[in-house]
Design a protein around this motif. Structure first.
Motif, PDB file in Angstrom:
ATOM      1  N   PHE A 187       0.831  -1.205   0.000  1.00 59.92           N
ATOM      2  CA  PHE A 187       0.000   0.000   0.000  1.00 59.92           C
ATOM      3  C   PHE A 187       0.869   1.260   0.000  1.00 59.92           C
ATOM      4  CE2 PHE A 187      -2.923   2.864   2.603  1.00 59.92           C
ATOM      5  CZ  PHE A 187      -3.889   3.007   1.624  1.00 59.92           C
ATOM      6  N   PHE A 188       1.721   1.374   1.029  1.00 58.41           N
ATOM      7  CA  PHE A 188       2.576   2.561   1.131  1.00 58.41           C
ATOM      8  C   PHE A 188       3.676   2.561   0.070  1.00 58.41           C
ATOM      9  CE2 PHE A 188       0.755   2.792   5.448  1.00 58.41           C
ATOM     10  CZ  PHE A 188       0.389   4.131   5.466  1.00 58.41           C
ATOM     11  N   GLY A 189       4.189   1.365  -0.276  1.00 55.78           N
ATOM     12  CA  GLY A 189       5.231   1.268  -1.301  1.00 55.78           C
ATOM     13  C   GLY A 189       4.743   1.767  -2.650  1.00 55.78           C
ATOM     14  N   ALA A 190       3.559   1.275  -3.075  1.00 53.63           N
ATOM     15  CA  ALA A 190       2.997   1.684  -4.370  1.00 53.63           C
ATOM     16  C   ALA A 190       2.621   3.165  -4.353  1.00 53.63           C
ATOM     17  CB  ALA A 190       1.769   0.834  -4.699  1.00 53.63           C
ATOM     18  N   TYR A 191       2.057   3.630  -3.230  1.00 51.76           N
ATOM     19  CA  TYR A 191       1.656   5.040  -3.103  1.00 51.76           C
ATOM     20  C   TYR A 191       2.869   5.966  -3.237  1.00 51.76           C
ATOM     21  CZ  TYR A 191       0.090   9.371  -0.848  1.00 51.76           C
ATOM     22  OH  TYR A 191      -0.186  10.679  -0.575  1.00 51.76           O
ATOM     23  N   GLU A 192       3.932   5.663  -2.497  1.00 53.71           N
ATOM     24  CA  GLU A 192       5.121   6.525  -2.514  1.00 53.71           C
ATOM     25  C   GLU A 192       5.846   6.451  -3.863  1.00 53.71           C
ATOM     26  OE1 GLU A 192       5.805   8.748  -0.409  1.00 53.71           O
ATOM     27  OE2 GLU A 192       4.619   8.173   1.340  1.00 53.71           O
ATOM     28  N   LEU A 193       5.936   5.250  -4.449  1.00 55.44           N
ATOM     29  CA  LEU A 193       6.578   5.103  -5.770  1.00 55.44           C
ATOM     30  C   LEU A 193       5.822   5.883  -6.840  1.00 55.44           C
ATOM     31  CD1 LEU A 193       7.597   1.326  -5.812  1.00 55.44           C
ATOM     32  CD2 LEU A 193       9.145   3.238  -6.229  1.00 55.44           C
ATOM     33  N   CYS A 194       4.490   5.796  -6.774  1.00 49.13           N
ATOM     34  CA  CYS A 194       3.657   6.496  -7.752  1.00 49.13           C
ATOM     35  C   CYS A 194       3.794   8.013  -7.579  1.00 49.13           C
ATOM     36  CB  CYS A 194       2.196   6.061  -7.575  1.00 49.13           C
ATOM     37  SG  CYS A 194       1.126   6.559  -8.929  1.00 49.13           S
ATOM     38  N   ARG A 195       3.820   8.480  -6.328  1.00 53.46           N
ATOM     39  CA  ARG A 195       4.008   9.919  -6.083  1.00 53.46           C
ATOM     40  C   ARG A 195       5.373  10.392  -6.589  1.00 53.46           C
ATOM     41  NH1 ARG A 195       3.136  13.149  -0.999  1.00 53.46           N
ATOM     42  NH2 ARG A 195       4.492  11.626  -0.013  1.00 53.46           N
ATOM     43  N   SER A 196       6.410   9.562  -6.375  1.00 51.50           N
ATOM     44  CA  SER A 196       7.760   9.910  -6.855  1.00 51.50           C
ATOM     45  C   SER A 196       7.780  10.018  -8.376  1.00 51.50           C
ATOM     46  CB  SER A 196       8.777   8.856  -6.408  1.00 51.50           C
ATOM     47  OG  SER A 196       8.872   8.830  -5.014  1.00 51.50           O
ATOM     48  N   THR A 197       7.069   9.084  -9.036  1.00 50.28           N
ATOM     49  CA  THR A 197       7.004   9.088 -10.503  1.00 50.28           C
ATOM     50  C   THR A 197       6.330  10.362 -11.007  1.00 50.28           C
ATOM     51  OG1 THR A 197       6.867   6.670 -10.466  1.00 50.28           O
ATOM     52  CG2 THR A 197       6.272   7.755 -12.527  1.00 50.28           C
ATOM     53  N   PHE A 198       5.198  10.732 -10.377  1.00 49.14           N
ATOM     54  CA  PHE A 198       4.502  11.973 -10.751  1.00 49.14           C
ATOM     55  C   PHE A 198       5.389  13.197 -10.517  1.00 49.14           C
ATOM     56  CE2 PHE A 198       0.260   9.763 -10.473  1.00 49.14           C
ATOM     57  CZ  PHE A 198      -0.194  10.149 -11.730  1.00 49.14           C
ATOM     58  N   ILE A 214      -2.440  12.676  -6.502  1.00 52.64           N
ATOM     59  CA  ILE A 214      -2.514  12.105  -5.146  1.00 52.64           C
ATOM     60  C   ILE A 214      -3.599  11.033  -5.093  1.00 52.64           C
ATOM     61  CG2 ILE A 214      -3.272  12.579  -2.761  1.00 52.64           C
ATOM     62  CD1 ILE A 214      -1.744  15.176  -2.839  1.00 52.64           C
ATOM     63  N   MET A 215      -4.777  11.341  -5.678  1.00 51.99           N
ATOM     64  CA  MET A 215      -5.886  10.374  -5.661  1.00 51.99           C
ATOM     65  C   MET A 215      -5.541   9.128  -6.466  1.00 51.99           C
ATOM     66  SD  MET A 215      -9.409  12.581  -5.640  1.00 51.99           S
ATOM     67  CE  MET A 215     -10.363  11.182  -5.083  1.00 51.99           C
ATOM     68  N   PHE A 216      -4.887   9.306  -7.608  1.00 52.98           N
ATOM     69  CA  PHE A 216      -4.492   8.150  -8.409  1.00 52.98           C
ATOM     70  C   PHE A 216      -3.467   7.307  -7.655  1.00 52.98           C
ATOM     71  CE2 PHE A 216      -1.852   5.857 -11.445  1.00 52.98           C
ATOM     72  CZ  PHE A 216      -2.819   5.234 -12.224  1.00 52.98           C
ATOM     73  N   SER A 217      -2.488   7.953  -7.005  1.00 54.28           N
ATOM     74  CA  SER A 217      -1.461   7.238  -6.240  1.00 54.28           C
ATOM     75  C   SER A 217      -2.088   6.447  -5.095  1.00 54.28           C
ATOM     76  CB  SER A 217      -0.424   8.221  -5.674  1.00 54.28           C
ATOM     77  OG  SER A 217       0.195   8.949  -6.698  1.00 54.28           O
ATOM     78  N   GLY A 218      -3.065   7.079  -4.404  1.00 54.14           N
ATOM     79  CA  GLY A 218      -3.778   6.384  -3.325  1.00 54.14           C
ATOM     80  C   GLY A 218      -4.568   5.203  -3.840  1.00 54.14           C
ATOM     81  N   GLY A 219      -5.250   5.388  -4.975  1.00 51.28           N
ATOM     82  CA  GLY A 219      -6.015   4.301  -5.587  1.00 51.28           C
ATOM     83  C   GLY A 219      -5.120   3.143  -6.005  1.00 51.28           C
ATOM     84  N   LEU A 220      -3.965   3.458  -6.580  1.00 50.25           N
ATOM     85  CA  LEU A 220      -3.019   2.411  -7.002  1.00 50.25           C
ATOM     86  C   LEU A 220      -2.485   1.653  -5.785  1.00 50.25           C
ATOM     87  CD1 LEU A 220      -1.510   1.201  -9.486  1.00 50.25           C
ATOM     88  CD2 LEU A 220       0.386   2.727  -8.900  1.00 50.25           C
ATOM     89  N   GLY A 221      -2.193   2.399  -4.701  1.00 48.47           N
ATOM     90  CA  GLY A 221      -1.736   1.752  -3.461  1.00 48.47           C
ATOM     91  C   GLY A 221      -2.791   0.787  -2.940  1.00 48.47           C
ATOM     92  N   GLY A 222      -4.060   1.231  -2.955  1.00 44.39           N
ATOM     93  CA  GLY A 222      -5.155   0.373  -2.505  1.00 44.39           C
ATOM     94  C   GLY A 222      -5.322  -0.862  -3.378  1.00 44.39           C
ATOM     95  N   ALA A 223      -5.192  -0.678  -4.703  1.00 45.47           N
ATOM     96  CA  ALA A 223      -5.325  -1.809  -5.633  1.00 45.47           C
ATOM     97  C   ALA A 223      -4.234  -2.847  -5.378  1.00 45.47           C
ATOM     98  CB  ALA A 223      -5.250  -1.300  -7.078  1.00 45.47           C
ATOM     99  N   CYS A 224      -2.999  -2.383  -5.159  1.00 44.58           N
ATOM    100  CA  CYS A 224      -1.885  -3.307  -4.873  1.00 44.58           C
ATOM    101  C   CYS A 224      -2.118  -4.055  -3.560  1.00 44.58           C
ATOM    102  CB  CYS A 224      -0.554  -2.546  -4.804  1.00 44.58           C
ATOM    103  SG  CYS A 224      -0.025  -1.920  -6.405  1.00 44.58           S
ATOM    104  N   LEU A 225      -2.623  -3.326  -2.541  1.00 44.83           N
ATOM    105  CA  LEU A 225      -2.914  -3.966  -1.254  1.00 44.83           C
ATOM    106  C   LEU A 225      -3.917  -5.106  -1.425  1.00 44.83           C
ATOM    107  CD1 LEU A 225      -3.606  -2.278   2.153  1.00 44.83           C
ATOM    108  CD2 LEU A 225      -5.316  -3.800   1.239  1.00 44.83           C
ATOM    109  N   TRP A 226      -5.048  -4.814  -2.102  1.00 48.59           N
ATOM    110  CA  TRP A 226      -6.112  -5.814  -2.202  1.00 48.59           C
ATOM    111  C   TRP A 226      -5.723  -7.005  -3.066  1.00 48.59           C
ATOM    112  CZ3 TRP A 226      -9.341  -6.223   1.396  1.00 48.59           C
ATOM    113  CH2 TRP A 226      -9.811  -5.105   2.076  1.00 48.59           C
ATOM    114  N   LEU A 227      -4.965  -6.768  -4.133  1.00 46.33           N
ATOM    115  CA  LEU A 227      -4.554  -7.891  -4.983  1.00 46.33           C
ATOM    116  C   LEU A 227      -3.678  -8.872  -4.212  1.00 46.33           C
ATOM    117  CD1 LEU A 227      -3.854  -6.116  -8.391  1.00 46.33           C
ATOM    118  CD2 LEU A 227      -5.625  -7.838  -7.935  1.00 46.33           C
TER     119      LEU A 227
END
Length: 302
Positions: A187-198, A214-227
Motif C-alpha cells: 500500500f505505502f510502497g505503491a503510493y510513494e513510488l507512484c508519487r515519486s514518478t509523478f 494524489i488520488m491516483f497514487s492512493g487508488g493504485l496503493g489500494g489496488a496493490c494492497l487488495w490484490l
C-alpha cells in the motif's frame, strides 16, 4: 521548524481520522457488496447482482449497513496507522543511522507502513467484526443461521459480549495482522513510488503534485494492497461472520476448508466491488490525509 513530536503525533492522528472518514463515505456500498460476496459466494452471480438484490430486499439502507462501525473502524484504524507510520519512520531513521529530518526512500517508507499496520490491527479488528456481521445480517437471518432482530450496532455488541465475552471482538485478529503487514507494505510502497514518478514527471516536489495525482497514487496503493491480501481478507470476513453461530475454526483451517470445498475462486469472491471501490475510497483517504496534514503542518511552519 518541525513541530514537537507530541504535536506531530496529534497532527498525524487527526489527518488519519479525516482521511478515514473520506474513505468510508466514498466507498461503503461497495464494501457491503464485498463482505456479502465473501461470506455467501454462491448466493450472488456477481457484483451487480449483489448490489441490486440488496437494494431490492432492504433498500438503499441495506447498502449502508455497518456505516457507523465502518466509520469507527476507519477513523480508529487510520488515526493509529498514520500516527504509528510517523513514529515508525523515526524508528527506520534511527535503525539506518540517519538524521531525524532525513528523507526516507520509498521502500523505507513502505517498511514503516508495514510495521505501523500491526498497531492499527488491534483497533481495527473489533470494529471490523461488528461491521462485517451487520453487513451479512440479512443473509444470516434469511438462511436460518441466526434468529432475527440483531440488526443494530448495539445489539451486535451485546450479542458478542453475552455469547463470546470481550475476547469475542478479536475473532479474526491473526488473519487481520497477516493481511495488514504485507498489505500495507504494498500500500505505502505503491503510493510513494507512484508519487515519486509523478513528481519526476511534473518536475516538482512530491507534496506539490496536485489533487488528481494524489488520488491516483492512493487508488493504485489500494489496488496493490487488495490484490496481494484478498484471500486473507475473505477468510477474515468468513471467520468474523460465521463465528456468530459460535463455531468457527481458526485461519488455516478456515482457509483450507474454503479452498477444498468451494475452490480457490471462492477466496476471490467480491474482488470486483473491492477493485472498483479502491480508487475513489483510497484516493479520498490519501487526499484527506495529505491535504489536512499539509494545512496543519503549515500552522507550525513559521
Amino acid at each position: 521548524m518541525a513541530p514537537h513530536p507530541v504535536v506531530q503525533a496529534i497532527i498525524d492522528l487527526s489527518a488519519g481520522a479525516i482521511g478515514g472518514t473520506a474513505c468510508v463515505l466514498s466507498g461503503q456500498p461497495l464494501d457491503t457488496a464485498k463482505v456479502k460476496m465473501q461470506t455467501f459466494p454462491n448466493l450472488y452471480r456477481g457484483f451487480i447482482h449483489c448490489v441490486m438484490s440488496t437494494y431490492r430486499q432492504v433498500g438503499l439502507r441495506g447498502l449502508y449497513q455497518g456505516t457507523s462501525p465502518a466509520l469507527m473502524a476507519n477513523i480508529a484504524e487510520n488515526s493509529v496507522l498514520f500516527m504509528s507510520y510517523g513514529f515508525c519512520q523515526q524508528v527506520v531513521r534511527f535503525s539506518a543511522g540517519l538524521d531525524n529530518e532525513a528523507v526516507l526512500s520509498d521502500m523505507q517508507k513502505a517498511s514503516a507502513g508495514s510495521v505501523a499496520s500491526i498497531f492499527s490491527s488491534l483497533v481495527l479488528c473489533p470494529t471490523e467484526l461488528v461491521k462485517c456481521r451487520l453487513q451479512a445480517m440479512y443473509e444470516m437471518e434469511a438462511s436460518g443461521k441466526i434468529a432475527n432482530g440483531q440488526n443494530t450496532v448495539w445489539s451486535v455488541v451485546k450479542a458478542v459480549m453475552r455469547n463470546e465475552g470481550p475476547l469475542g471482538f478479536f475473532q479474526g485478529l491473526t488473519t487481520t495482522i497477516a493481511r495488514e503487514v504485507p498489505g500495507y507494505f504494498c500500500f505505502f510502497g505503491a503510493y510513494e513510488l507512484c508519487r515519486s514518478t509523478f513528481a519526476d514527471y511534473l518536475k516538482c516536489d512530491k507534496d506539490d503534485i496536485g489533487v488528481a495525482p494524489i488520488m491516483f497514487s492512493g487508488g493504485l496503493g489500494g489496488a496493490c494492497l487488495w490484490l496481494v491480501v484478498y484471500p486473507m481478507d475473505c477468510v477474515k470476513s468468513r471467520i468474523q461472520v460465521m463465528s456468530m453461530m459460535g463455531k468457527q475454526a481458526g485461519f488455516f483451517k478456515t482457509f483450507m476448508t474454503i479452498a477444498r470445498t468451494e475452490g480457490v475462486r471462492a477466496l476471490y469472491s467480491g474482488l470486483t466491488p473491492t477493485m472498483v471501490r479502491t480508487f475513489p475510497a483510497n484516493g479520498a483517504l490519501f487526499l484527506g490525509y495529505e491535504a489536512s496534514r499539509k494545512f496543519m503542518m503549515k500552522q507550525f511552519d513559521h
